[in-house]
Motif scaffolding. Sequence first.
Motif, PDB file in Angstrom:
ATOM      1  N   LEU A   4       0.825  -1.206   0.000  1.00 19.65           N
ATOM      2  CA  LEU A   4       0.000   0.000   0.000  1.00 19.65           C
ATOM      3  C   LEU A   4       0.861   1.259   0.000  1.00 19.65           C
ATOM      4  CD1 LEU A   4      -2.991  -0.847   2.366  1.00 19.65           C
ATOM      5  CD2 LEU A   4      -3.053  -0.467  -0.103  1.00 19.65           C
ATOM      6  N   ASP A   5       1.927   1.250   0.779  1.00 23.00           N
ATOM      7  CA  ASP A   5       2.825   2.406   0.782  1.00 23.00           C
ATOM      8  C   ASP A   5       3.461   2.600  -0.595  1.00 23.00           C
ATOM      9  OD1 ASP A   5       2.357   3.102   3.414  1.00 23.00           O
ATOM     10  OD2 ASP A   5       4.005   1.869   4.182  1.00 23.00           O
ATOM     11  N   PHE A   6       3.807   1.493  -1.221  1.00 18.34           N
ATOM     12  CA  PHE A   6       4.392   1.569  -2.561  1.00 18.34           C
ATOM     13  C   PHE A   6       3.416   2.216  -3.539  1.00 18.34           C
ATOM     14  CE2 PHE A   6       5.257  -0.137  -6.793  1.00 18.34           C
ATOM     15  CZ  PHE A   6       6.628   0.066  -6.907  1.00 18.34           C
ATOM     16  N   LEU A   7       2.158   1.788  -3.462  1.00 13.36           N
ATOM     17  CA  LEU A   7       1.137   2.358  -4.345  1.00 13.36           C
ATOM     18  C   LEU A   7       0.917   3.833  -4.048  1.00 13.36           C
ATOM     19  CD1 LEU A   7      -1.480  -0.536  -4.449  1.00 13.36           C
ATOM     20  CD2 LEU A   7      -0.120   0.306  -6.376  1.00 13.36           C
ATOM     21  N   ARG A   8       0.869   4.197  -2.766  1.00 15.61           N
ATOM     22  CA  ARG A   8       0.635   5.605  -2.413  1.00 15.61           C
ATOM     23  C   ARG A   8       1.769   6.489  -2.930  1.00 15.61           C
ATOM     24  NH1 ARG A   8      -0.776   3.299   2.929  1.00 15.61           N
ATOM     25  NH2 ARG A   8      -3.054   3.106   3.006  1.00 15.61           N
ATOM     26  N   ASN A   9       2.998   5.962  -2.940  1.00 13.06           N
ATOM     27  CA  ASN A   9       4.122   6.724  -3.456  1.00 13.06           C
ATOM     28  C   ASN A   9       4.066   6.888  -4.969  1.00 13.06           C
ATOM     29  OD1 ASN A   9       5.299   7.183  -0.970  1.00 13.06           O
ATOM     30  ND2 ASN A   9       6.583   5.357  -1.062  1.00 13.06           N
ATOM     31  N   ARG A  11       1.083   7.649  -6.544  1.00 12.16           N
ATOM     32  CA  ARG A  11      -0.243   8.256  -6.733  1.00 12.16           C
ATOM     33  C   ARG A  11      -1.365   7.242  -6.677  1.00 12.16           C
ATOM     34  NH1 ARG A  11       0.039  14.093  -7.066  1.00 12.16           N
ATOM     35  NH2 ARG A  11       2.216  14.524  -7.584  1.00 12.16           N
ATOM     36  N   GLY A  12      -1.080   6.069  -6.085  1.00 15.96           N
ATOM     37  CA  GLY A  12      -2.118   5.075  -5.849  1.00 15.96           C
ATOM     38  C   GLY A  12      -2.299   4.049  -6.945  1.00 15.96           C
ATOM     39  N   VAL A  13      -1.468   4.110  -7.990  1.00 18.08           N
ATOM     40  CA  VAL A  13      -1.633   3.192  -9.124  1.00 18.08           C
ATOM     41  C   VAL A  13      -0.265   2.659  -9.546  1.00 18.08           C
ATOM     42  CG1 VAL A  13      -2.712   2.868 -11.380  1.00 18.08           C
ATOM     43  CG2 VAL A  13      -3.487   4.732  -9.905  1.00 18.08           C
ATOM     44  N   ALA A  14      -0.237   1.376  -9.930  1.00 18.74           N
ATOM     45  CA  ALA A  14       1.021   0.803 -10.428  1.00 18.74           C
ATOM     46  C   ALA A  14       0.724  -0.371 -11.348  1.00 18.74           C
ATOM     47  CB  ALA A  14       1.911   0.348  -9.278  1.00 18.74           C
ATOM     48  N   LYS A  15       1.665  -0.599 -12.245  1.00 21.00           N
ATOM     49  CA  LYS A  15       1.576  -1.753 -13.124  1.00 21.00           C
ATOM     50  C   LYS A  15       2.065  -2.993 -12.367  1.00 21.00           C
ATOM     51  CE  LYS A  15       2.472   0.842 -17.370  1.00 21.00           C
ATOM     52  NZ  LYS A  15       3.393   1.003 -18.529  1.00 21.00           N
ATOM     53  N   SER A  35      -8.388  -8.063   0.556  1.00 21.88           N
ATOM     54  CA  SER A  35      -8.685  -7.119   1.643  1.00 21.88           C
ATOM     55  C   SER A  35      -9.590  -5.991   1.197  1.00 21.88           C
ATOM     56  CB  SER A  35      -7.375  -6.539   2.186  1.00 21.88           C
ATOM     57  OG  SER A  35      -6.806  -5.619   1.254  1.00 21.88           O
ATOM     58  N   GLY A  36      -9.682  -5.759  -0.100  1.00 19.54           N
ATOM     59  CA  GLY A  36     -10.501  -4.671  -0.612  1.00 19.54           C
ATOM     60  C   GLY A  36      -9.778  -3.339  -0.644  1.00 19.54           C
ATOM     61  N   LEU A  37      -8.542  -3.285  -0.154  1.00 18.46           N
ATOM     62  CA  LEU A  37      -7.789  -2.031  -0.156  1.00 18.46           C
ATOM     63  C   LEU A  37      -7.170  -1.750  -1.521  1.00 18.46           C
ATOM     64  CD1 LEU A  37      -5.993  -2.383   3.300  1.00 18.46           C
ATOM     65  CD2 LEU A  37      -7.996  -0.989   2.742  1.00 18.46           C
ATOM     66  N   VAL A  38      -7.060  -2.800  -2.328  1.00 22.38           N
ATOM     67  CA  VAL A  38      -6.513  -2.676  -3.675  1.00 22.38           C
ATOM     68  C   VAL A  38      -7.481  -3.345  -4.637  1.00 22.38           C
ATOM     69  CG1 VAL A  38      -4.606  -3.316  -5.219  1.00 22.38           C
ATOM     70  CG2 VAL A  38      -4.124  -2.635  -2.861  1.00 22.38           C
ATOM     71  N   SER A  39      -7.621  -2.763  -5.819  1.00 18.62           N
ATOM     72  CA  SER A  39      -8.481  -3.373  -6.836  1.00 18.62           C
ATOM     73  C   SER A  39      -7.745  -3.373  -8.177  1.00 18.62           C
ATOM     74  CB  SER A  39      -9.805  -2.610  -6.961  1.00 18.62           C
ATOM     75  OG  SER A  39      -9.581  -1.264  -7.319  1.00 18.62           O
ATOM     76  N   ARG A  40      -8.262  -4.172  -9.094  1.00 18.09           N
ATOM     77  CA  ARG A  40      -7.667  -4.257 -10.424  1.00 18.09           C
ATOM     78  C   ARG A  40      -8.380  -3.258 -11.330  1.00 18.09           C
ATOM     79  NH1 ARG A  40      -8.276  -9.144 -10.950  1.00 18.09           N
ATOM     80  NH2 ARG A  40      -6.190  -9.986 -10.572  1.00 18.09           N
ATOM     81  N   LEU A  41      -7.629  -2.258 -11.799  1.00 18.41           N
ATOM     82  CA  LEU A  41      -8.217  -1.251 -12.680  1.00 18.41           C
ATOM     83  C   LEU A  41      -8.485  -1.852 -14.051  1.00 18.41           C
ATOM     84  CD1 LEU A  41      -8.944   1.766 -13.183  1.00 18.41           C
ATOM     85  CD2 LEU A  41      -6.571   2.096 -13.898  1.00 18.41           C
ATOM     86  N   LYS A  42      -7.530  -2.570 -14.557  1.00 17.57           N
ATOM     87  CA  LYS A  42      -7.620  -3.286 -15.830  1.00 17.57           C
ATOM     88  C   LYS A  42      -6.486  -4.308 -15.820  1.00 17.57           C
ATOM     89  CE  LYS A  42      -6.386  -0.821 -19.395  1.00 17.57           C
ATOM     90  NZ  LYS A  42      -6.290   0.298 -20.357  1.00 17.57           N
ATOM     91  N   ARG A  43      -6.378  -5.085 -16.840  1.00 16.99           N
ATOM     92  CA  ARG A  43      -5.355  -6.124 -16.867  1.00 16.99           C
ATOM     93  C   ARG A  43      -3.963  -5.517 -16.656  1.00 16.99           C
ATOM     94  NH1 ARG A  43      -4.708 -11.331 -18.672  1.00 16.99           N
ATOM     95  NH2 ARG A  43      -2.659 -11.877 -19.531  1.00 16.99           N
ATOM     96  N   ILE A  45      -2.924  -3.581 -14.202  1.00 17.22           N
ATOM     97  CA  ILE A  45      -2.888  -2.280 -13.520  1.00 17.22           C
ATOM     98  C   ILE A  45      -3.663  -2.409 -12.210  1.00 17.22           C
ATOM     99  CG2 ILE A  45      -3.383   0.189 -13.643  1.00 17.22           C
ATOM    100  CD1 ILE A  45      -1.442  -0.625 -15.750  1.00 17.22           C
ATOM    101  N   TYR A  46      -3.024  -2.006 -11.094  1.00 17.18           N
ATOM    102  CA  TYR A  46      -3.654  -2.126  -9.790  1.00 17.18           C
ATOM    103  C   TYR A  46      -3.734  -0.746  -9.119  1.00 17.18           C
ATOM    104  CZ  TYR A  46      -3.141  -7.079 -10.533  1.00 17.18           C
ATOM    105  OH  TYR A  46      -3.242  -8.341 -11.069  1.00 17.18           O
ATOM    106  N   VAL A  47      -4.831  -0.540  -8.424  1.00 13.13           N
ATOM    107  CA  VAL A  47      -5.103   0.783  -7.867  1.00 13.13           C
ATOM    108  C   VAL A  47      -5.534   0.658  -6.411  1.00 13.13           C
ATOM    109  CG1 VAL A  47      -7.463   0.684  -8.796  1.00 13.13           C
ATOM    110  CG2 VAL A  47      -6.487   2.882  -8.136  1.00 13.13           C
ATOM    111  N   ALA A  48      -5.030   1.558  -5.571  1.00 10.83           N
ATOM    112  CA  ALA A  48      -5.404   1.593  -4.160  1.00 10.83           C
ATOM    113  C   ALA A  48      -6.512   2.606  -3.953  1.00 10.83           C
ATOM    114  CB  ALA A  48      -4.189   1.968  -3.307  1.00 10.83           C
ATOM    115  N   LYS A  49      -7.243   2.453  -2.841  1.00 12.67           N
ATOM    116  CA  LYS A  49      -8.271   3.425  -2.507  1.00 12.67           C
ATOM    117  C   LYS A  49      -7.631   4.797  -2.303  1.00 12.67           C
ATOM    118  CE  LYS A  49     -11.805   0.453  -0.446  1.00 12.67           C
ATOM    119  NZ  LYS A  49     -12.632   0.164   0.763  1.00 12.67           N
ATOM    120  N   GLY A  50      -8.311   5.831  -2.788  1.00 15.16           N
ATOM    121  CA  GLY A  50      -7.780   7.178  -2.659  1.00 15.16           C
ATOM    122  C   GLY A  50      -6.757   7.549  -3.713  1.00 15.16           C
TER     123      GLY A  50
END
Length: 290
Positions: A4-9, A11-15, A35-43, A45-50
């Motif tokens: 989660l910290d990695f994603l927040r650094n 902007r909340g999204v990473a490949k 956990s629901g804290l991360v979701s799959r935006l598309k194939r 690509i993963y995105v965190a809440k916020g």
Amino acid sequence: MDLLDFLRNRRGVAKATDLNKAGFSDRALARALESGLVSRLKRGIYVAKGADPDVVAAFRANGRLTCVSAARFHGLWTLPGDPEGLHLSCGNGLPRSGVVNHAPCIHPVHPFLPIAGAADVLLHALRCQPELEALVLVQSAVSQALVTLEFLRAKLPGNRNGRARAILDLVLPRADSLLEVLAHTHFVRAGLRVLMHVQLPGVGEVDCLVNDCLVIELDGGTHLEAKQVKKDQYRNNASIRGGRLVLRYYYSDVVHNPERMVAEVLAVLASREAGHFGPPRSRPDWLTAS
């Protein structure tokens, strides 16, 4: 650093490839999804809440943020107001709802976020935005040494880029705020002689000197602090003692009411030329009274 910290650094999204390179296993990613804290935006690509909504939208559209939509990521000045649509470089020219699609990026881009590099951001803005909006973007980039005017001019050849090159002619060698570049432009357009950042004896550096007789100071938020207000008033006194009138303007004047600001400056200059600030023609009663 956890996932989660990695994603927040970022902007909340990473490949997924970037997550794997950073050492996060498929199992760790699966747990984050559960956990629901991360979701799959598309194939892939993963995105965190916020997550940053513009970054999410760029990933979703397979584009890169550019023009005014990328300004904040490069620390560039912008004028107030929401831009019409999200400005992206999608590279295929296909129309997308709510998106202003720009030309492909031809210069280095952000290493992991879908954001165009400063060079493409400015070139896109110069061809897209109204004059003043494009000017403040370029001025802030030049002031930060992100690009040079020579570089931009070389990228804007031919008649079709004449308007963009004319905007570059308005860029100042130095501007400490968007107020300075805007005020300078408005005053020059009114036919006034304007010098910026002039050192006056007993006063120090003033923001603008107009027609060699009128000092104009442009005040941001810090000038409203009590200590700064007192300092500014003493500087006003020193300017007047030196034979120059002083006007002060604020963000709302320069950005939202430039016509009124210019009209007031012209009125003061006209009054000075008419001798209204000179000595009275006859000695007033209060000087002759004993």
